[in-house]
Design an enzyme around this catalytic site. Structure first.
Site, PDB file in Angstrom:
ATOM      1  NE  ARG A 151      -3.964  -1.888   0.064  1.00  0.00           N
ATOM      2  CZ  ARG A 151      -3.687  -3.113  -0.424  1.00  0.00           C
ATOM      3  NH1 ARG A 151      -2.535  -3.353  -1.033  1.00  0.00           N
ATOM      4  NH2 ARG A 151      -4.571  -4.072  -0.317  1.00  0.00           N
ATOM      5  CB  SER A 225      -9.059  -0.690   4.001  1.00  0.00           C
ATOM      6  OG  SER A 225      -9.518  -1.915   3.533  1.00  0.00           O
ATOM      7  CD  GLU A 324      -2.255  11.881  -0.113  1.00  0.00           C
ATOM      8  OE1 GLU A 324      -1.549  12.857  -0.293  1.00  0.00           O
ATOM      9  OE2 GLU A 324      -2.612  11.105  -1.026  1.00  0.00           O
TER      10      GLU A 324
HETATM   11  C1  FAD Z   1     -15.408   1.280  -1.237  1.00  0.00           C
HETATM   12  C2  FAD Z   1     -13.932   1.389  -1.456  1.00  0.00           C
HETATM   13  C3  FAD Z   1     -13.170   0.244  -1.598  1.00  0.00           C
HETATM   14  C4  FAD Z   1     -11.792   0.330  -1.801  1.00  0.00           C
HETATM   15  N1  FAD Z   1     -11.078  -0.836  -1.937  1.00  0.00           N
HETATM   16  C5  FAD Z   1      -9.735  -0.779  -2.127  1.00  0.00           C
HETATM   17  C6  FAD Z   1      -8.976  -1.985  -2.254  1.00  0.00           C
HETATM   18  O1  FAD Z   1      -9.498  -3.085  -2.211  1.00  0.00           O
HETATM   19  N2  FAD Z   1      -7.640  -1.871  -2.416  1.00  0.00           N
HETATM   20  C7  FAD Z   1      -7.012  -0.670  -2.488  1.00  0.00           C
HETATM   21  O2  FAD Z   1      -5.786  -0.646  -2.648  1.00  0.00           O
HETATM   22  N3  FAD Z   1      -7.709   0.487  -2.383  1.00  0.00           N
HETATM   23  C8  FAD Z   1      -9.051   0.469  -2.191  1.00  0.00           C
HETATM   24  N4  FAD Z   1      -9.768   1.628  -2.068  1.00  0.00           N
HETATM   25  C9  FAD Z   1      -9.069   2.914  -2.123  1.00  0.00           C
HETATM   26  C10 FAD Z   1      -9.142   3.611  -3.499  1.00  0.00           C
HETATM   27  O3  FAD Z   1     -10.149   3.083  -4.293  1.00  0.00           O
HETATM   28  C11 FAD Z   1      -7.827   3.512  -4.251  1.00  0.00           C
HETATM   29  O4  FAD Z   1      -6.785   4.075  -3.489  1.00  0.00           O
HETATM   30  C12 FAD Z   1      -7.886   4.213  -5.609  1.00  0.00           C
HETATM   31  O5  FAD Z   1      -6.697   3.960  -6.338  1.00  0.00           O
HETATM   32  C13 FAD Z   1      -8.087   5.710  -5.479  1.00  0.00           C
HETATM   33  O6  FAD Z   1      -8.346   6.227  -6.770  1.00  0.00           O
HETATM   34  P1  FAD Z   1      -8.857   7.705  -6.952  1.00  0.00           P
HETATM   35  O7  FAD Z   1      -8.793   8.008  -8.426  1.00  0.00           O
HETATM   36  O8  FAD Z   1     -10.159   7.901  -6.295  1.00  0.00           O
HETATM   37  O9  FAD Z   1      -7.703   8.507  -6.196  1.00  0.00           O
HETATM   38  P2  FAD Z   1      -7.884   9.841  -5.369  1.00  0.00           P
HETATM   39  O10 FAD Z   1      -8.586   9.568  -4.097  1.00  0.00           O
HETATM   40  O11 FAD Z   1      -8.427  10.904  -6.251  1.00  0.00           O
HETATM   41  O12 FAD Z   1      -6.350  10.186  -5.054  1.00  0.00           O
HETATM   42  C14 FAD Z   1      -5.609   9.379  -4.165  1.00  0.00           C
HETATM   43  C15 FAD Z   1      -4.156   9.882  -4.166  1.00  0.00           C
HETATM   44  O13 FAD Z   1      -3.598   9.696  -5.467  1.00  0.00           O
HETATM   45  C16 FAD Z   1      -3.187  10.942  -6.023  1.00  0.00           C
HETATM   46  N5  FAD Z   1      -3.512  10.883  -7.453  1.00  0.00           N
HETATM   47  C17 FAD Z   1      -4.686  10.470  -8.000  1.00  0.00           C
HETATM   48  N6  FAD Z   1      -4.585  10.496  -9.342  1.00  0.00           N
HETATM   49  C18 FAD Z   1      -3.335  10.948  -9.636  1.00  0.00           C
HETATM   50  C19 FAD Z   1      -2.635  11.207 -10.851  1.00  0.00           C
HETATM   51  N7  FAD Z   1      -3.188  10.964 -12.050  1.00  0.00           N
HETATM   52  N8  FAD Z   1      -1.363  11.681 -10.773  1.00  0.00           N
HETATM   53  C20 FAD Z   1      -0.785  11.912  -9.578  1.00  0.00           C
HETATM   54  N9  FAD Z   1      -1.390  11.686  -8.393  1.00  0.00           N
HETATM   55  C21 FAD Z   1      -2.656  11.210  -8.430  1.00  0.00           C
HETATM   56  C22 FAD Z   1      -3.978  12.010  -5.272  1.00  0.00           C
HETATM   57  O14 FAD Z   1      -3.301  13.238  -5.266  1.00  0.00           O
HETATM   58  C23 FAD Z   1      -4.029  11.387  -3.878  1.00  0.00           C
HETATM   59  O15 FAD Z   1      -2.788  11.613  -3.264  1.00  0.00           O
HETATM   60  C24 FAD Z   1     -11.160   1.585  -1.875  1.00  0.00           C
HETATM   61  C25 FAD Z   1     -11.935   2.753  -1.736  1.00  0.00           C
HETATM   62  C26 FAD Z   1     -13.298   2.667  -1.535  1.00  0.00           C
HETATM   63  C27 FAD Z   1     -14.095   3.931  -1.429  1.00  0.00           C
END
Ligand code: FAD
Length: 327
Positions: A151, A225, A324
């Site tokens: 992670r 999580s 975060e």
């Molecule tokens: C119901 C639920 C279930 C989940 N299950 C899992 C799981 O099983 N496993 C797991 O690992 N995670 C899980 N997550 C967490 C989440 O889905 C992941 O971390 C996912 O990758 C976040 O994507 P996002 O586009 O929403 O990122 P954001 O929340 O928009 O951003 C997260 C971080 O990444 C950075 N970021 C995003 N896009 C970019 C980019 N293009 N360039 C540079 N930085 C960037 C942001 O600045 C921030 O620091 C879950 C979340 C939820 C709500």
């Protein structure tokens, strides 16, 4: 989590050129920038973000079949992740099918090295394409230089905020997923008498397991999580088991992984609803915290701290927050 303040400025970018324009605007106006995808892994502080929020909407999906076994997909960072998984599975490819139904964008997957059910993105990622604000140029970063761990990656630690990811390339295979499967997945396949374990069968199984255990963020505000599973040494495990009896654990390359959900359950907080903060611990997966009627990030954080303190008091282990906290 549907809490936190607002951003001063916001824009969406659909191409590398638009990203450069947005960065130049922020530089001219002397405001900080933050790129996000779906916002599913962020808790915003109540103060909000006094800068420009850039939402990545860069779309692209290219499939290159190198030979009968090896395929590469290059996807835009703004592609919805689950749609990338669905399309790769539809093409008969294995490598990311266990990462089905994870919310968010493709470009965010390397940030915390997303993982589930035995797969994580570091296992298939070959390169990342990003704008490097230090080099003031687009760069290609090979997987070996990403500092991937459980992670985590350099994008979340030493180089947080430095790279604006525009695309990722994954190496996938034209074959069936290979055992051994992650325990919950293996149990599902066995219980449902699934013997032809194709990428599509695993995707369908993961969707069924996740849907039965995890709340849908559309109806219950959550970030998945809330804590990472703690990793301890063999010595710590021996001490824990001497003090508390059998402790569920998995041996990994990085150490002994404990179940954060089990630790929270042991301090009596699984399914706990807190009227004072409006927060709750989800009743079928204790790692998930829900915002039931919380009005502030401060309240959410005090609920989180109460859980961290109780687990630390009983087990001497400090749970680490996975989403975060920004800015
Ligand atoms: C119901 C639920 C279930 C989940 N299950 C899992 C799981 O099983 N496993 C797991 O690992 N995670 C899980 N997550 C967490 C989440 O889905 C992941 O971390 C996912 O990758 C976040 O994507 P996002 O586009 O929403 O990122 P954001 O929340 O928009 O951003 C997260 C971080 O990444 C950075 N970021 C995003 N896009 C970019 C980019 N293009 N360039 C540079 N930085 C960037 C942001 O600045 C921030 O620091 C879950 C979340 C939820 C709500």
């Amino acid at each position: 989590m549907r809490v936190g303040g607002i951003a001063s400025y916001q824009c969406e970018v659909t191409s590398r050129m638009e990203l450069l324009e947005a960065l130049s605007w922020a530089q001219t106006h002397k405001v900080p920038v933050k790129m996000i995808g779906g916002g599913s892994n962020i808790i915003w502080r109540d103060e909000g973000f006094p800068g420009l929020l850039i939402i990545n909407k860069i779309l692209r999906f290219e499939l290159f079949n190198e030979d009968e076994l090896n395929s590469y997909i290059t996807v835009g960072a703004g592609e919805p992740w689950d749609s990338v998984v669905a399309r790769s599975v539809q093409a008969g490819l294995t490598g990311i099918e266990a990462l089905s139904l994870i919310p968010g964008s493709a470009g965010a997957t390397p940030i915390q090295n997303v993982g589930a059910y035995g797969q994580d993105i570091s296992q298939t990622l070959t390169t990342i394409e990003a704008f490097d604000i230090q080099a003031h140029d687009f760069v290609t970063i090979p997987a070996l230089d990403c500092g991937f761990g459980y992670r985590t990656s350099r994008f979340k630690t030493t180089d947080a905020g430095r790279f604006f990811i525009t695309g990722i390339t994954l190496h996938l295979y034209h074959q069936n997923p290979q055992p051994p499967f992650y325990p919950a997945l293996a149990t599902y396949l066995r219980d449902n008498a699934i013997t032809d374990v194709t990428p599509a069968a695993v995707r369908q199984a993961v969707i069924a397991i996740r849907s039965s255990k995890l709340p849908d963020p559309a109806t219950a505000a959550n970030t998945g999580s809330f804590f990472a599973n703690p990793i301890v040494s063999e010595g710590q495990l021996i001490q824990l088991e001497a003090d508390h009896g059998e402790v569920p654990h998995w041996k990994t390359e990085e150490g002994v992984k404990l179940s954060g959900a089990w630790l929270i359950e042991q301090v009596g907080l699984k399914g706990f609803h807190d009227p004072a903060t409006g927060m709750a611990v989800w009743d079928t997966q204790a790692l998930v915290l829900i915002n039931e009627h919380t009005e502030s990030t401060a309240a959410l954080l005090s609920f989180k701290q109460m859980i961290v303190d109780k687990v630390a008091e009983k087990f001497g282990i400090t749970l680490v927050q996975e989403p975060e906290l920004l800015p």
